[in-house]
Enzyme design. Structure first.
Site, PDB file in Angstrom:
ATOM      1  N   ASP A  29       0.857  -1.190   0.000  1.00 22.45           N
ATOM      2  CA  ASP A  29       0.000   0.000   0.000  1.00 22.45           C
ATOM      3  C   ASP A  29       0.887   1.232   0.000  1.00 22.45           C
ATOM      4  O   ASP A  29       2.066   1.169  -0.371  1.00 22.45           O
ATOM      5  CB  ASP A  29      -0.915  -0.027   1.241  1.00 22.45           C
ATOM      6  CG  ASP A  29      -2.250   0.643   0.992  1.00 22.45           C
ATOM      7  OD1 ASP A  29      -2.260   1.871   0.834  1.00 22.45           O
ATOM      8  OD2 ASP A  29      -3.280  -0.058   0.936  1.00 22.45           O
ATOM      9  N   HIS A  63      -3.915   6.527   2.936  1.00 25.85           N
ATOM     10  CA  HIS A  63      -4.536   5.233   2.631  1.00 25.85           C
ATOM     11  C   HIS A  63      -3.792   4.107   3.339  1.00 25.85           C
ATOM     12  O   HIS A  63      -4.400   3.248   3.990  1.00 25.85           O
ATOM     13  CB  HIS A  63      -4.533   5.014   1.126  1.00 25.85           C
ATOM     14  CG  HIS A  63      -5.359   3.873   0.653  1.00 25.85           C
ATOM     15  ND1 HIS A  63      -4.868   2.589   0.536  1.00 25.85           N
ATOM     16  CD2 HIS A  63      -6.660   3.810   0.279  1.00 25.85           C
ATOM     17  CE1 HIS A  63      -5.829   1.796   0.104  1.00 25.85           C
ATOM     18  NE2 HIS A  63      -6.926   2.499  -0.071  1.00 25.85           N
ATOM     19  N   SER A 223     -11.389  -1.166   0.345  1.00 23.92           N
ATOM     20  CA  SER A 223     -10.030  -1.070   0.899  1.00 23.92           C
ATOM     21  C   SER A 223     -10.017  -1.298   2.400  1.00 23.92           C
ATOM     22  O   SER A 223      -9.040  -1.814   2.948  1.00 23.92           O
ATOM     23  CB  SER A 223      -9.421   0.302   0.606  1.00 23.92           C
ATOM     24  OG  SER A 223      -8.978   0.392  -0.716  1.00 23.92           O
TER      25      SER A 223
END
Length: 684
Positions: A29, A63, A223
């Site tokens: 990620d 994120h 996600s």
């Protein structure tokens, strides 16, 4: 809002285990803000030296931090994660330097996570793929995970359609869709045939996550549902360890799918269709994550005892399948919803069933032992402990004394060059001599490799103004940057290798491909096309090798034929050697970053030794069957040794024993080296 403490079954699982430091969960990620208070006390390592270090105050950083906090948020902190006591590995493949991350970088991140010993790999991102297939590097990375018994958990995507994202749609991956706070599939959560047998639904709306800088925020999307499933899988692996078994990621994947329960759809019943004409139940993929059922099934499996039969029918009665664009993250920020609704574990319907009314949280009945036998999750007699990879300690990846932490690479490909910008390209065009065509002088073409070779031979200092690349087919996988006191010599060699590539194929000095040993510099290069590739640092000429195939085959064949005893004809040995080299490159091509791949690539380059092997096998009428690379049980101190095994069989006699030839390669240094002699034995 969805708080993990309210997810049915998770508190019971936490009562058994909150994780094990020997279970490694990799997060492919953006970078993770490990200094966030919610992660204080969590063990999260970072894979460095591959991508440039970046701050976390970026979209990828937000994120990556959010995903990591759902996994590793510590008890008592603002954000409690699913598996706080498991070990984490941040693989920062998503970068703020580019809008999207390529499949190539996802593949690189997955492979390196496997190299570091990950048991579970969380990929909360993906790329839209109409066919459900991926580029070759990503497919190979996922197959590597299956071979090494590593579980890949990937987001199904947030397009809100019956469409595929990779890697989630690839065989063997555990895809994850998102549920809203009522236990219904989110409108944005993807579905489709590729996920029907390998996808789970999990809470994904308004999950509390960490934000770089110390704050928190609620986020929604597949996600965020993905680390919920990845965390539960890690806890089940930890429970296997606690109960005296070895962690079995593939077995846990099968268990989670086998015990999945049904979910609520938008229609009034499971057979209803949504407005776009798709079956409502298809939005549920293979079913909803059932933590209670999975934990009971795992306990049953390891204890070998039978639980009372129930009315629950596990989803595993279905057949469980094991199969240059860009990838995007899969969880957009969404507005907070004021209402707080407790997620129900199993409020819904299976295909063909009527929905069941549910008031508040419920727990589905757990599967019986016979259910699990029928589903193929446990054998019908005894239940042995899974035979899987043991936790792998972190390995020192380099013997380079100047920087012992650098990621080594030994890659095969074709040499190329790039200009990076229009200005750099035009500067070459202006400096290169015109070309005479039918007596008429025309401007030089800097994309013509033959013209570029002539220019560089006359002006060798110009070589450093190019971005040299190593390509798999037409795809650049690395930028090559000579450095140190021998940089000029390395540039000179690159010019000669490029000249060999543009030579005619019949020429003795024709170069089909090159072998490049180096180490990741931790920097990236942006190519003219916009693609960003890691930079390989080349500090020495030693080991840089051009495959002069014509000369190589002639020389190696002669060495093989000079061996005592009966050997095959020279033409047969030469043909088999060419087939071997081609198979390594085309059938087994790779990025050359893992120890296994470096050993395999060096085995191809070290073709003289392979030629002797072929001569012995062909003299017995055998042909090549398989090429495998296995960790060697023996090795020198501080070495990284791998056994390359070539298996041959008799195409005219299937009952004849196979012949195995093995040689050992140590890849602990920039330049690999073979150890000992070729060994051979028959194998039934």
């Amino acid at each position: 809002m969805t708080d993990l403490e309210r997810v049915p079954g998770l508190e019971r699982l936490w009562a058994q285990t909150t994780g094990d430091e020997n279970i490694l969960v990799a997060v492919v990620d953006g970078p993770v803000a490990r200094d966030h208070p919610a992660l204080a006390g969590a063990t999260i390592d970072v894979l460095t030296g591959v991508w440039p270090a970046e701050g976390t105050a970026t979209r990828p950083g937000r994120h990556g931090t959010a995903v990591a906090s759902v996994l590793f948020g510590q008890p008592g902190s603002a954000v409690r994660g699913v598996a706080p006591r498991c070990r984490g590995l941040s693989v920062p493949a998503f970068s703020a330097r580019r809008d999207k991350t390529s499949q190539l970088e996802l593949a690189r991140g997955i492979e390196l996570a496997v190299e570091r010993g990950a048991h579970v790999i969380n990929v909360s991102g993906g790329q839209f793929s109409p066919s459900g297939e991926s580029d070759d590097p990503l497919s190979r990375a996922v197959r590597l995970c299956a071979q090494e018994n590593v579980l890949v958990v990937a987001a199904a995507g947030n397009d809100g359609c019956a469409c595929n994202h990779v890697p989630a749609s690839l065989p063997g991956v555990l895809a994850v869709g998102a549920l809203d706070e009522l236990g219904k599939p989110l409108a944005m959560s993807n579905w489709g045939p590729a996920y029907r047998d390998q996808g789970l639904m999990a809470p994904g709306e308004n999950l509390l996550t960490a934000v770089p800088g110390g704050g928190t925020a609620r986020r929604t999307g597949t996600s965020l549902a993905t680390p919920v499933v990845a965390g539960v899988a890690a806890l089940l692996l930890a429970e296997q360890v606690r109960l005296g078994s070895r962690p079995d990621p593939s077995g846990v994947r099968r268990l989670l799918l086998a015990t999945a329960s049904s979910c609520v759809t938008e229609g009034s019943n499971a057979g209803s269709t949504t407005s776009d004409g798709n079956e409502g139940c298809e939005r549920c993929l293979a079913g909803v994550l059932d933590i209670e059922g999975a934990l009971t099934a795992l306990t049953t499996q390891l204890s070998g005892t039978q639980t009372p039969a129930t009315t629950h029918t596990p989803a595993a009665t279905r057949n469980l399948a094991t199969t240059q664009t860009t990838a995007t993250t899969s969880s957009p920020e969404t507005p907070l919803r004021p209402e707080a609704v407790v997620l129900s574990a199993a409020p819904g319907c299976g295909c063909g069933e009527a929905p069941r009314a549910v008031a508040g949280p419920t727990v589905m009945p757990t599967p019986s032992f016979q259910d699990l036998v029928t589903a193929g999750v446990v054998p019908s007699t005894t239940v042995p402990a899974p035979v899987t990879k043991a936790p792998t300690p972190e390995v020192v990846l380099s013997a380079d004394l100047e920087d012992p932490g650098r990621q080594l690479v030994y890659a095969l490909g074709t040499l190329g060059y790039d200009f990076g910008t229009e200005a750099r390209r035009d500067s070459f065009k202006q400096l290169m001599d015109p070309v005479l065509i039918d007596g008429i002088a025309v401007p030089a073409n800097p994309y013509d490799a033959r013209q570029m070779v002539d220019h560089l031979r006359t002006n060798p200092s110009e070589a450093s103004a190019l971005i040299w690349t190593l390509n798999l087919e037409l795809t650049p996988i690395y930028a090559l940057e000579p450095s140190g006191p021998y940089a000029a010599d390395i540039y000179d060699l690159l010019i000669r290798l490029l000249a060999g590539e543009v030579d005619v194929e019949e020429a003795e000095n024709f170069i089909e491909r090159v072998a490049i040993p180096g180490a990741m510099s931790g920097q990236n290069a942006k190519l003219f096309s916009g693609q960003v590739v890691p930079v390989l640092d080349l500090r020495q000429r030693r080991g840089l090798y051009g495959w002069e195939v014509n000369r190589l085959v002639a020389g190696a064949t002669q060495i093989a034929l000079d061996q005592p005893g009966d050997t095959a004809p020279a033409e047969t040995v030469a043909t088999s050697l060419r087939d071997f080299l081609s198979r390594i490159y085309y059938d087994l091509r790779n990025l050359g970053a893992t120890s296994r791949d470096r050993a395999l690539n060096f085995a191809a380059t070290n073709a003289f030794q392979a030629a002797q092997t072929f001569a012995s096998a062909l003299a017995m009428g055998l042909v090549l069957d398989t090429i495998t690379v296995e960790k060697s049980p023996f090795g020198r101190q501080d070495s990284d040794c791998w056994d390359v095994r070539l298996r041959f069989f008799d195409p005219e006699n299937s009952r004849r024993a196979k012949r195995v030839f093995r040689f050992t390669i140590d890849v602990s240094d920039v330049q690999p080296v073979t150890l000992g002699e070729v060994r051979s034995w028959p194998e039934s």
